[in-house]
Design an enzyme around this catalytic site. Structure first.
Site, short mmCIF file in Angstrom:
data_model
loop_
_atom_site.label_atom_id
_atom_site.label_comp_id
_atom_site.label_asym_id
_atom_site.label_seq_id
_atom_site.Cartn_x
_atom_site.Cartn_y
_atom_site.Cartn_z
N HIS A 89 0.83 -1.20 0.00
CA HIS A 89 0.00 0.00 0.00
C HIS A 89 0.86 1.25 0.00
CE1 HIS A 89 0.49 -0.75 4.43
NE2 HIS A 89 0.77 0.56 4.40
N GLU A 97 -3.68 3.52 1.83
CA GLU A 97 -3.95 3.64 3.26
C GLU A 97 -4.09 5.12 3.60
OE1 GLU A 97 -1.55 3.38 7.50
OE2 GLU A 97 -0.87 2.12 5.85
N HIS A 124 2.88 12.13 -7.11
CA HIS A 124 1.48 11.85 -7.35
C HIS A 124 1.22 10.35 -7.28
CE1 HIS A 124 3.40 11.59 -11.36
NE2 HIS A 124 2.60 10.55 -11.51
N GLU A 182 -2.79 11.29 -10.92
CA GLU A 182 -2.64 11.33 -12.38
C GLU A 182 -3.48 10.21 -13.00
OE1 GLU A 182 0.91 11.23 -15.73
OE2 GLU A 182 1.24 10.20 -13.82
#
Length: 131
Positions: free
Chosen positions: A5, A56, A74, A122
């Site tokens: 994550h 998360e 990003h 993005e």
């Protein structure tokens, strides 16, 4: 090894969960309060945690904003149609900070959205170049 994550600290957990579920179409996979540490974790994604990398969201109780710094870039999300994805974000009340179109140094079509805390997302078409 596998990537599990990415964690983002958020200032308003409910607003962030709403953005990632209602605007970006993720599912809330699990959420848990940690009273001793005074924080809450929420895990979201497009599939289960066993087979997918997820996001998360960490809410530290009483903290409403963070300085994102200049090191963060990003999150990239692959979509079938970048133009359609950007339009859907706008229609759902989300903020597009770069309209869909070719990237400045190539032909890949991209767009950028911004979440409630200012993190950039993005959108890249499924047929994007991998360099």
């Amino acid at each position: 090894m596998r990537l599990l994550h990415t964690m983002l600290r958020v200032g308003d957990l409910e607003k962030s969960i709403q953005f990632y579920t209602d605007v970006l179409g993720m599912k809330l996979l699990r959420r848990k309060d940690y009273p001793k540490g005074e924080f809450t974790l929420a895990f979201l994604g497009y599939g289960d945690e066993e087979n997918n990398t997820v996001l998360e969201l960490t809410y530290n109780w009483g903290v409403s904003s963070y300085d994102l710094g200049e090191g963060y870039g990003h999150i990239a999300i692959e979509v079938d149609d970048v133009y359609q994805a950007a339009d859907a974000v706008k229609a759902a009340g989300g903020k597009i900070i770069r309209e869909a179109g070719p990237m400045n140094a190539g032909t890949t079509i991209i767009a950028f959205a911004e979440d409630p805390d200012g993190y950039q997302i993005e959108f890249i078409g499924a047929d994007h170049e991998r360099s």
